[in-house]
Motif scaffolding. Structure first.
Motif, PDB file in Angstrom:
ATOM      1  N   LEU A   1      -0.986   6.057 -21.407  1.00 48.68           N
ATOM      2  CA  LEU A   1      -0.752   7.065 -20.037  1.00 48.68           C
ATOM      3  C   LEU A   1      -1.987   6.734 -19.269  1.00 48.68           C
ATOM      4  O   LEU A   1      -3.032   7.064 -19.642  1.00 48.68           O
ATOM      5  N   THR A   2      -1.894   6.035 -18.103  1.00 50.00           N
ATOM      6  CA  THR A   2      -3.094   5.600 -17.442  1.00 50.00           C
ATOM      7  C   THR A   2      -3.157   6.210 -15.784  1.00 50.00           C
ATOM      8  O   THR A   2      -2.001   6.193 -15.388  1.00 50.00           O
ATOM      9  N   VAL A   3      -4.226   6.781 -15.696  1.00 51.07           N
ATOM     10  CA  VAL A   3      -4.324   7.378 -14.419  1.00 51.07           C
ATOM     11  C   VAL A   3      -4.521   6.069 -13.424  1.00 51.07           C
ATOM     12  O   VAL A   3      -5.001   5.421 -13.523  1.00 51.07           O
ATOM     13  N   ASP A   4      -3.583   6.475 -12.286  1.00 46.88           N
ATOM     14  CA  ASP A   4      -3.362   4.924 -11.477  1.00 46.88           C
ATOM     15  C   ASP A   4      -4.570   5.137 -10.395  1.00 46.88           C
ATOM     16  O   ASP A   4      -4.516   5.301  -9.316  1.00 46.88           O
ATOM     17  N   PHE A   5      -5.564   4.601 -11.129  1.00 44.73           N
ATOM     18  CA  PHE A   5      -6.832   4.552 -10.426  1.00 44.73           C
ATOM     19  C   PHE A   5      -7.685   3.245 -10.987  1.00 44.73           C
ATOM     20  O   PHE A   5      -7.616   3.102 -12.340  1.00 44.73           O
ATOM     21  N   ALA A   6      -8.787   2.734 -10.378  1.00 52.22           N
ATOM     22  CA  ALA A   6      -9.623   1.853 -10.940  1.00 52.22           C
ATOM     23  C   ALA A   6      -9.774   1.960 -12.155  1.00 52.22           C
ATOM     24  O   ALA A   6      -9.739   1.326 -13.129  1.00 52.22           O
ATOM     25  N   PHE A   7     -10.473   3.256 -12.364  1.00 50.31           N
ATOM     26  CA  PHE A   7     -11.064   3.604 -13.754  1.00 50.31           C
ATOM     27  C   PHE A   7      -9.999   3.572 -14.863  1.00 50.31           C
ATOM     28  O   PHE A   7     -10.222   2.565 -15.961  1.00 50.31           O
ATOM     29  N   GLY A   8      -8.862   4.087 -14.703  1.00 47.69           N
ATOM     30  CA  GLY A   8      -7.700   4.126 -15.771  1.00 47.69           C
ATOM     31  C   GLY A   8      -7.146   2.658 -15.968  1.00 47.69           C
ATOM     32  O   GLY A   8      -7.239   2.326 -17.181  1.00 47.69           O
ATOM     33  N   ILE A   9      -7.124   2.073 -15.008  1.00 49.42           N
ATOM     34  CA  ILE A   9      -6.159   0.499 -14.886  1.00 49.42           C
ATOM     35  C   ILE A   9      -7.297  -0.174 -15.724  1.00 49.42           C
ATOM     36  O   ILE A   9      -6.939  -1.109 -16.480  1.00 49.42           O
ATOM     37  N   GLY A  10      -8.398  -0.207 -15.273  1.00 45.22           N
ATOM     38  CA  GLY A  10      -9.547  -1.058 -15.789  1.00 45.22           C
ATOM     39  C   GLY A  10      -9.632  -0.900 -17.451  1.00 45.22           C
ATOM     40  O   GLY A  10      -9.476  -1.743 -18.261  1.00 45.22           O
TER      41      GLY A  10
ATOM     42  N   GLN B   1      -8.779  -3.260 -20.688  1.00 46.43           N
ATOM     43  CA  GLN B   1      -9.837  -3.846 -21.302  1.00 46.43           C
ATOM     44  C   GLN B   1      -9.288  -3.489 -22.981  1.00 46.43           C
ATOM     45  O   GLN B   1      -9.172  -3.994 -23.536  1.00 46.43           O
ATOM     46  N   VAL B   2      -8.533  -2.146 -22.995  1.00 47.76           N
ATOM     47  CA  VAL B   2      -8.210  -1.777 -24.317  1.00 47.76           C
ATOM     48  C   VAL B   2      -7.070  -2.754 -24.733  1.00 47.76           C
ATOM     49  O   VAL B   2      -7.098  -3.184 -25.751  1.00 47.76           O
ATOM     50  N   SER B   3      -6.329  -3.159 -23.647  1.00 48.44           N
ATOM     51  CA  SER B   3      -5.034  -3.970 -24.204  1.00 48.44           C
ATOM     52  C   SER B   3      -5.751  -5.365 -24.714  1.00 48.44           C
ATOM     53  O   SER B   3      -5.082  -5.863 -25.530  1.00 48.44           O
ATOM     54  N   ASP B   4      -6.543  -5.749 -23.966  1.00 45.15           N
ATOM     55  CA  ASP B   4      -7.153  -6.859 -24.405  1.00 45.15           C
ATOM     56  C   ASP B   4      -7.676  -6.909 -25.928  1.00 45.15           C
ATOM     57  O   ASP B   4      -7.345  -7.721 -26.645  1.00 45.15           O
ATOM     58  N   VAL B   5      -8.388  -5.947 -25.667  1.00 47.97           N
ATOM     59  CA  VAL B   5      -9.122  -5.648 -27.433  1.00 47.97           C
ATOM     60  C   VAL B   5      -8.125  -5.827 -28.312  1.00 47.97           C
ATOM     61  O   VAL B   5      -8.063  -6.345 -29.410  1.00 47.97           O
TER      62      VAL B   5
ATOM     63  N   HIS C   1      -0.014  -4.735 -30.543  1.00 45.58           N
ATOM     64  CA  HIS C   1       0.753  -5.088 -29.463  1.00 45.58           C
ATOM     65  C   HIS C   1       0.854  -3.913 -28.681  1.00 45.58           C
ATOM     66  O   HIS C   1       0.674  -2.763 -29.067  1.00 45.58           O
ATOM     67  N   VAL C   2       0.944  -4.242 -27.316  1.00 44.06           N
ATOM     68  CA  VAL C   2       0.984  -3.376 -26.318  1.00 44.06           C
ATOM     69  C   VAL C   2       2.431  -3.060 -25.694  1.00 44.06           C
ATOM     70  O   VAL C   2       2.946  -3.944 -25.118  1.00 44.06           O
ATOM     71  N   MET C   3       3.072  -1.869 -25.803  1.00 46.42           N
ATOM     72  CA  MET C   3       4.474  -1.668 -25.616  1.00 46.42           C
ATOM     73  C   MET C   3       4.665  -1.383 -24.478  1.00 46.42           C
ATOM     74  O   MET C   3       5.748  -1.321 -23.820  1.00 46.42           O
ATOM     75  N   GLY C   4       3.725  -0.937 -23.599  1.00 48.14           N
ATOM     76  CA  GLY C   4       4.009  -0.614 -22.276  1.00 48.14           C
ATOM     77  C   GLY C   4       2.780   0.546 -21.735  1.00 48.14           C
ATOM     78  O   GLY C   4       1.991   0.884 -22.498  1.00 48.14           O
ATOM     79  N   ALA C   5       2.965   1.067 -20.485  1.00 51.84           N
ATOM     80  CA  ALA C   5       2.316   2.011 -19.906  1.00 51.84           C
ATOM     81  C   ALA C   5       2.730   2.773 -18.634  1.00 51.84           C
ATOM     82  O   ALA C   5       3.854   2.082 -18.153  1.00 51.84           O
ATOM     83  N   ALA C   6       2.510   3.943 -18.718  1.00 49.08           N
ATOM     84  CA  ALA C   6       3.062   4.674 -17.509  1.00 49.08           C
ATOM     85  C   ALA C   6       1.893   5.326 -16.681  1.00 49.08           C
ATOM     86  O   ALA C   6       0.723   5.635 -17.204  1.00 49.08           O
ATOM     87  N   ARG C   7       1.887   4.842 -15.235  1.00 49.92           N
ATOM     88  CA  ARG C   7       0.736   4.936 -14.595  1.00 49.92           C
ATOM     89  C   ARG C   7       0.900   6.292 -14.067  1.00 49.92           C
ATOM     90  O   ARG C   7       2.079   6.420 -13.102  1.00 49.92           O
ATOM     91  N   HIS C   8       0.181   7.355 -13.852  1.00 52.28           N
ATOM     92  CA  HIS C   8       0.508   8.541 -13.120  1.00 52.28           C
ATOM     93  C   HIS C   8      -0.520   8.738 -12.173  1.00 52.28           C
ATOM     94  O   HIS C   8      -1.747   8.173 -12.359  1.00 52.28           O
TER      95      HIS C   8
END
Ligand SMILES: Nc1ncnc2c1ncn2[C@@H]1O[C@H](COP(=O)(O)OP(=O)(O)OP(=O)(O)O)[C@@H](O)[C@H]1O
Ligand SMILES: Nc1ncnc2c1ncn2[C@@H]1O[C@H](COP(=O)(O)OP(=O)(O)OP(=O)(O)O)[C@@H](O)[C@H]1O
Ligand SMILES: [Mg+2]
Ligand SMILES: [Mg+2]
Lengths: 295, 382, 251, 242, 330
Positions: B150-159, B163-167, B174-181
């Motif tokens: 659950l990602t805030v649609d801002f550079a902070f959240g997206i970044g 990063q976490v996804s990469d890690v 696996h990363v199943m997906g994301a919802a940007r709010h």
């Protein structure tokens, strides 16, 4: 079966949630619409009164040990009284002037209220427990709905309908509509219009506060919980058509749903969709969806 | 006296005094710095140390102009706290240009130690990278290897999400997906539902403040947790206080500091509580520790000349209740251990603020971005 | 009989079913002062709004000097030389009396979009403006903000402003409304004077004035033409007496 | 003219001295003086725009600005709020009928506050104007002009006010209804109501009123009683603008 | 307007003061003054619509912010020189103004305000998503560059005089517009639109033009701000900024030419000097605004003008706050 890769089930769920949010919009925009209709003032403090309602509920619980149900009644009344005092002391000095002054005054009130509560209770807010009776979830088949959310829909829709009934079908409402239509003449029929106006403001902000109490267990009770709300709510009123009670209610619910679906298909845009809708509506149907065309 | 630009060492605390982050830093941050100055003795080489504060209103321009004014007119030698990444980056730019010190304790943007790095800028408490490592890596290793964000649609959240996804992927998850709010979303039910639908074991919450709180509320309301486990990538101690254990229990959070970690932290925290009526979060602790370190450097250098101090700061090791064996890299990154905590259940909590249980310790070397990956221009130089 | 300068055929305006103006065919002859009278709500103002396109007709055509102007916009109509005044006085309150007239004069010069130009460019027209204001007896009030004029003088100012456009046809809606007796006679004279070489169509309740000023009178009632003719005929007409003037009702 | 005519009557319902009224900057009433004895019918005559309606509005305090003295049942009301004046027992049937478009007939009828229960009941009013009964639930805007006029009059009969101000109640009504209203007014008078009537229809006015005031350019220029008006009828017609 | 008599001496004093400021850095901080100047221009430009044409736009942040982002982006990422950057910022904003204006003026009053608000929210969303803006971190590290390739603008004093110059020109344009045949027509539209139409003025075109003009100047103000702080941030396009500018204008007095300038100064000063009050700033600001709305409705400058008028014997004057119901007699 899917729609743009979203299973119909999920959509049903989103529809449900959209209605929940819509109910908040409905109650809030209803209050705003009534106030605008009679006072011809954009009550910019509407979101602040929403917050005030939630906080009052919280404080009643903290200090007087009042439970949710008490708060649900007491908080709106308390806030309404406060609102009426505000109208009586300040707002009425601006009647007959450019509406922008009323907007500015209520905006100042927002600063005072939000700032004050931040000083008093900090910015990260307070939890408010869901009443026992409404804890838990029910399985609707296509989704599990927290019981409380269901309750919100009922309470909100009920309130809207009651308010609508009072305004459209009772003698008090008749006086209100009369005062809205021709204040002067209505006074000549022995009706105390200034008082009516004060009460109207009270009811309007009371509704906002009621929505606030409903919101308290769902959203975090914090000073800025209403700050970005007011322009959306006013957008709802304008889309519904200024002066149209039903318009405000129906549009509120509708936009809740629209917003809900936007969250699925283009979530980033969900806080902006309302404005897109408004531009389109106003350009195609100047007086709003339910508004009467006035020249 | 000789090596001091004017006859006072002046520290400015630039923070959010009135806005949505005023709980995370705000007046308490100022208090933390004051404590450090007092504990240091109030003067260095006989030169008095003064603390002033300012409100950046979470607006980069306001912050930048305040910083400029402090450096140019008010003889401020070091600016501390810098909550809000936008402000931190803007002030870092000013600091670099004016060649004065700036230390960020509550901003997360790793740009501070990459493109925006400067010999005068220190990123002290944590950063987005350490959050990603601390939370992502550890959790995957614990077996939680399917994620939804659950990602805030801002550079902070997206970044953060990226990063976490990469890690996570690196660690074999696996990363199943994301919802940007959008920022300031109040109602997360819709996202809770999407998270539920995803079926992921871990729900990474890449937002902070009110957003994170509301997200967690919604998740628990919809019975997402505990079957699926929320992991707050940046949750402050204050947020847990305001969530209450009922809702927050079981949350995994990455914090560089917990008041109840050990003797040292308890001692500091109790004094802090005396003065502010709240328990310190990692930023407050960082405010204290970093101020202390800066003053030590000044003392060692025998001057407040920024370059000299900068050298000393990177030279001296940091050993206090906040960090053991901590040190500052050439790019300004303060390297120290990070910790992953789990929020206790209400019945596990024995006394006030007994909220967290240590899950894992991430050594500084692992927690922070490897130096060779940093794009800081100071590095290729030497 | 000369060609009508304004001619409407089947002019109709209905507000959600309610027909404020119903199938009015009007002919205004050039050079005449033509009055339109009728009880409140007869549709006089609506007629004016239609002729000047402030309202869009529900049906019907409007001819001006033989040309069909039914499709034009209000400002275009004004530029064609068909200028109206308003029932509730319409002056630019915060502007000085002089500026009110200057605004009208300035329009003919193509410069009104020049936001870079100085107002002094317009000084050349001052003389003309003052002359007009003198005619309406406002010569002494040049610098008074229009809002501060008494109601009657406002109507005079409005008249001067209208005249400044040197219109071929003037439509005056109750130019005497709200004036004291002396104002009434003064303004009436003025209207007579300026009407020379123009056509005037006016709405007026003051029948005394109508009687002495107007060559031709159209009586409206409930949105329809009741009678048309000169004052003698009209005022004798029983329907007019019944519906408008009152008195010998259904005896 | 003779004050004497009025001095016989015991009580004065309304007494106006030097009433001035404005709409914005438009100075409409220039010092009206008039008396309305209790229990009588008085008419204001005058051509369009003379200031008759404005006089009525001023009595209830619904003009933007007014000065002078208006004493209603011995109470000075120039400074009073409109709704207080109304509650003293004055009720206006306005020129434009003042029907509320957003209220249906019943709501319109029952809107004005009852100041005592001496007024007619809704039923009695519906008996008086049968046409209204069918349209009881249709919005005010949908009524014909005539029905609107009936509603406007009926509405104020409910309040129990003893002093009725009727502004051109016969305007735009079919002759039969004009008759009917004439009768209504007469038997209201018998019931002891006091009525101030604005009327352009001279014959009608003569048929119901005890006293007549002729208003022109916001001033009372002449006054007649039953006898004098008969003689001057034709002269009067001329002065009314024909 | 009796202030006229005072305008000249006052403005001379003001100009001298402004020129002298850099020599007293310990008294007042230069960058703060520059920021204030930006808002002064912004508010005066905005008032072209509100005060002089009677149009309330609730979306002026879109123009201000666009100016900031466009100028910042061009200067930072394409090495466009300072003056061209500012110009581009203004032009883009003006273009946007023409479009939004053309749509908005099809309605009036509150509806118009809402349309502008809505459009500006869409613009906000664009800058939020656009890759070059850095979202909430803002568009950072915009180089100040040089003026006409000679004067190095990294020097605050140099930049200050350049900004002062540009703002002065901007204000001159506003003043010129207000006192031009065009401005005269605008006033006519404000006072009585139907009458203006009946005099044959194509009102719509005037409105669009003034919208464009106002937007353009607002854009320039925003562009300047971006250069001064070397960054453009979301707040510049946020509706709060639209609210701020309305506030400044009303506080200063919307029926005056330079009142908004004063209003802008007041608001900026409040933001700058209230820091010592810590968390109380918001409350204090709110109270101050309330007091202003209730106490001097004409705005600071407006009320000043009124006082000056009251001094002289003159007819009672039309003001917004006249008693609705008439006066009474015993
Ligand atoms: N915008 C409108 N919407 C609905 N009805 C309207 C509108 N404008 C006018 N009317 C109605 O149309 C009728 C004619 O109005 P109009 O103003 O033309 O009358 P008038 O002859 O000018 O009366 P007066 O002598 O009082 O000015 C009136 O019944 C009025 O109520
Ligand atoms: N709302 C208003 N605004 C401005 N002027 C008005 C207004 N109402 C009436 N007037 C003016 O005041 C004067 C008197 O109006 P009033 O309605 O009292 O006349 P009246 O005698 O009732 O005429 P009528 O026979 O048409 O009812 C008229 O000149 C009219 O134009
Ligand atoms: Mg020093
Ligand atoms: Mg008319």
């Amino acid at each position: 079966m899917d729609i743009f890769g979203v299973p119909i089930q999920a959509l049903m769920g989103q529809l449900m949630l959209g209605i929940v949010n819509g109910s908040f919009y409905a109650v809030l925009s209803l209050g705003l619409a009534i106030i605008f209709g009679v006072l011809k003032i954009v009550n910019f403090a509407h979101g602040a009164f929403f917050m005030l309602g939630a906080f009052t509920a919280f404080l009643l619980g903290q200090h007087l040990g009042a439970n949710y149900w008490v708060a649900l009644v007491a908080a709106p009344i308390a806030v309404a009284l406060f609102g009426m005092l505000f109208e009586w002391l300040f707002l009425r000095r601006l009647y007959g002037l450019d509406p922008i002054y009323g907007l500015l005054l209520t905006f100042s009130l927002v600063l005072v209220l939000e700032g004050g509560f931040r000083v008093a209770f900090g910015s990260s807010g307070q939890p408010y427990a869901t009443p026992e009776a409404l804890r838990g979830t029910i399985n609707l088949g296509f989704m599990v709905l927290p019981i409380y959310r269901g309750f919100v829909i009922l309470a909100a829709v009920l309130t809207c309908l009651v308010t609508w009934y009072v305004i459209e079908r009772t003698s008090v409402g008749a006086r209100l509509r009369a005062a809205t239509e021709r204040a002067e003449l209505t006074q000549a029929f022995g009706i105390n219009v200034p008082l009516l106006v004060t009460l109207t403001y009270g009811v309007g902000v009371g509704l906002a506060a009621f929505a606030g109490v409903l919101a308290a267990p769902i959203f975090h009770v914090n000073p800025s919980m209403g700050s970005s709300l007011v322009i959306i709510i006013f957008a709802v009123v304008v889309i519904g058509g200024l002066g149209s009670i039903m318009g405000a209610i129906v549009t509120g619910l509708g936009l809740g749903v629209v917003e809900g679906f936007t969250r699925v298909f283009y979530s980033e845009f969900s806080s902006t969709i309302v404005f897109l809708v408004m531009v389109l509506v106003l350009l195609i149907r100047p007086a709003g969806l339910f508004g009467r065309e006035e020249s | 006296s000789n090596g001091f630009s004017d006859d006072v060492v002046r520290i400015g605390v630039l923070t959010d005094m009135s806005g949505i982050y005023s709980d995370l830093s705000g007046e308490a941050a100022v208090e933390a710095v004051r404590m450090a100055v007092e504990d240091f003795g109030g003067e260095v080489h006989g030169v008095p140390i003064e603390v002033i504060y300012g409100d950046h209103r979470n607006r980069a321009d306001t912050g930048a102009s305040r910083a400029r004014e402090w450096y140019d007119n008010d003889g401020v030698d070091m600016i501390n706290d810098l909550s809000n990444s936008g402000v931190a980056l803007a002030v870092a730019a000013v600091a670099d240009e004016r060649q004065r010190h700036a230390i960020s304790n509550s901003a997360s943007n790793i740009g501070l130690t990459n493109d925006y790095c400067s010999p005068y800028v220190t990123h002290y408490t944590y950063d987005a990278y350490s959050l990603a490592q601390g939370t992502g890596k550890t959790i995957v290793e614990d077996g939680g290897d399917t994620w939804f964000f659950l990602t805030v649609d801002f550079a902070f959240g997206i970044g953060l999400e990226q990063q976490v996804s990469d890690v996570v992927r690196e660690a074999g998850g696996h990363v199943m997906g994301a919802a940007r709010h959008p920022l300031d979303t109040t109602d997360f039910s819709s996202y809770a539902l999407q998270a539920q639908a995803s079926g992921a074991e871990i729900i990474g919450i890449a937002s902070t403040g009110a957003d994170a709180i509301n997200a967690i509320n919604a998740l628990s309301e919809f019975g997402v947790s505990p079957s699926q486990r929320p992991a707050a990538l940046l949750l402050w101690f204050d947020d847990i206080v305001s969530l209450g254990l009922d809702t927050a229990q079981g949350l995994l959070i990455n914090n560089a500091f917990y008041w109840d970690a050990d003797e040292g932290s308890r001692e500091f925290s109790e004094r802090f509580y005396e003065r502010t009526g709240r328990m310190p979060n990692m930023a407050h602790a960082g405010n204290y520790s970093s101020t202390m370190h800066y003053l030590n450097a000044v003392e060692a250098a025998g001057t407040d000349d920024p370059d000299a101090v900068s050298e000393k700061m990177r030279e001296l090791e940091i050993n206090d209740f906040f960090a053991t064996g901590g040190y500052i890299r050439p790019n300004g990154r303060m390297v120290h251990d990070q910790y992953l905590w789990e929020v206790k259940a209400p019945d596990e909590s024995e006394y006030d603020y007994d909220f967290l249980r240590l899950v894992a310790t991430i050594s500084g070397e692992d927690a922070f971005q490897p130096l060779e990956d940093s794009t800081c221009h100071l590095l290729n130089g030497g | 009989m000369p060609e009508a300068i304004i001619e409407t055929t089947g002019l109709t305006k209905s507000f959600k079913g309610f027909r404020a103006v119903n199938d009015i065919s009007l002919q205004v002859l050039p050079g005449t002062i033509h009055a339109m009278i009728g009880p409140n709500g007869a549709g006089k103002t609506t007629c004016f709004n239609l002729l000047t396109k402030f309202l869009r007709p529900t049906s019907g055509r409007i001819l001006f000097k033989g040309r069909d102007i039914t499709a034009l916009k209000p400002d275009q109509i004004a530029r064609q030389g068909l200028v109206r005044s308003f029932q509730i006085s319409a002056v630019f309150g915060q502007l000085s009396v002089l500026d009110n007239v200057m605004l009208a004069l300035q329009r003919q010069r193509g410069e009104s979009f020049d936001f870079w130009g100085s107002l002094r460019r317009l000084d050349t027209q001052k003389a003309r403006a003052e002359e007009l204001l003198h005619d309406v007896g406002l010569g002494a009030e040049l610098d008074t903000p229009a809002a501060q004029l008494p109601y009657g003088r406002k109507r005079a100012l409005e008249l001067a402003t209208t005249l400044a456009l040197d219109p071929e046809v003037m439509l005056l809606d109750e130019p005497l409304a709200g004036m004291g007796t002396e104002d009434v006679s003064r303004t009436a004279d003025l209207i007579r004077r300026v009407a020379k070489g123009r056509t005037v169509l006016m709405v007026e309740h003051n029948l005394g004035v109508v009687a002495e000023l107007c060559d031709r009178i159209t009586v409206l009632a409930r949105g329809e033409v009741l009678v048309e003719g000169d004052y003698a005929t009209v005022s004798k007409d029983p329907r007019v007496i019944e519906s408008y003037i009152g008195g010998a009702a259904h005896e | 003219m003779s004050e004497a005519a009025l001095d016989q009557t015991p009580a004065t319902m309304l007494s106006i001295r030097g009433l001035n009224a404005w709409y914005g900057e438009s100075h409409v009433l220039h010092g009206i003086d008039l008396e309305v004895p209790e229990g009588q019918v008085v008419t204001l005559l005058g051509r369009n725009g003379a200031g008759k309606s404005t006089t009525l509005k001023s009595i209830l305090g619904i003009v933007p600005k007014r000065t002078g003295s208006i004493s209603l049942m011995g109470v000075e009301t120039i400074a009073q709020k409109p709704f207080r004046i109304a509650r003293l027992g004055a009720a206006l049937c306005p020129e434009d009928r003042g029907i509320y478009a957003t209220l249906n007939v019943r709501e319109n009828l029952e809107l004005p506050t009852r100041i005592n229960d001496s007024g007619l009941s809704t039923e009695q009013i519906l008996d008086l104007f049968p046409n209204l009964r069918e349209r009881l639930h249709s919005p005010g805007s949908k009524l014909s002009g005539g029905e609107q006029q009936m509603l406007a009059i009926g509405r104020i009969l409910r309040t129990g006010a003893r002093f009725l101000l009727l502004d051109e109640p016969t305007e735009g009504l079919a002759p039969t209804i004009v008759e009917q209203i004439g009768n209504t007014i007469r038997n209201l008078k018998e019931q002891g109501y006091t009525i101030l009537l604005v009327e352009q229809n001279l014959r009608f006015a003569m048929s119901v009123a005890d006293h007549h005031y002729l208003v022109d350019h916001g001033q009372v220029v002449d006054r007649f009683d039953r006898q004098s008006i008969e003689q001057n009828a034709d002269a009067l017609l001329a002065r009314l603008g024909v | 307007m009796h202030l006229r008599s005072l305008t000249l001496p006052l403005s001379i004093v003001a100009v001298l003061a402004l020129l002298a400021i850099p020599f007293f850095p310990q008294w007042i901080y230069l960058v703060f003054v520059m920021k204030t100047l930006c808002f002064v221009l912004f508010a005066c430009a905005f008032n072209l619509l509100l005060g002089h044409t009677g149009i309330l736009s609730f979306g002026h942040a879109a123009f201000f912010g666009s100016g900031a982002y466009i100028a910042g982006h061009l200067v930072k990422n394409y090495g466009v020189p300072f003056e061209l950057g500012i110009l581009a910022g203004g032009l883009v904003a003006a273009l946007l103004g023409a479009v939004i204006g053309a749509l908005a003026i099809r309605r009036s009053g509150i509806y118009l305000a809402m349309i502008t608000l809505a459009m500006s929210q869409l613009v906000y969303f664009f800058y939020l998503q656009a890759p070059f803006t850095g979202a909430e971190d803002g568009l950072q590290r915009v180089p100040r560059g040089t003026f006409l390739g000679v004067i190095d603008l990294r020097n605050d004093t140099a930049l200050y005089y350049v900004v002062l110059g540009i703002v002065a020109v901007g204000l001159w344009v506003v003043w010129r517009t207000v006192n031009s045949p065009f401005g005269q027509v605008l006033r006519a539209i404000r006072e009585h639109e139907p009458r203006a139409i009946s005099l044959g003025y194509p009102v719509a075109r005037y409105k669009i033009l003034v919208f464009t003009l106002s937007a353009g100047l607002s854009g320039i103000a925003g562009a300047l701000k971006a250069i001064i702080f070397q960054l453009a941030a979301l707040y510049d396009v946020h509706w709060h900024t639209s609210g701020d500018v309305i506030l400044m204008t009303l506080l200063g007095g919307m029926n005056t030419v330079f009142g908004p300038a004063v209003g802008a100064a007041i608001v900026a000063a409040l933001n700058h000097y209230l820091d010592p009050f810590g968390a109380w700033v918001t409350v204090i600001t709110g109270v101050v605004f309330m007091a202003c709305v209730l106490a001097f409705r004409q705005g600071v400058v407006g009320e000043l003008g009124r006082l000056l008028k009251l001094r002289r014997p003159s007819r009672p004057e039309q003001t917004a706050d006249q008693p609705a119901r008439g006066e009474s007699q015993p």
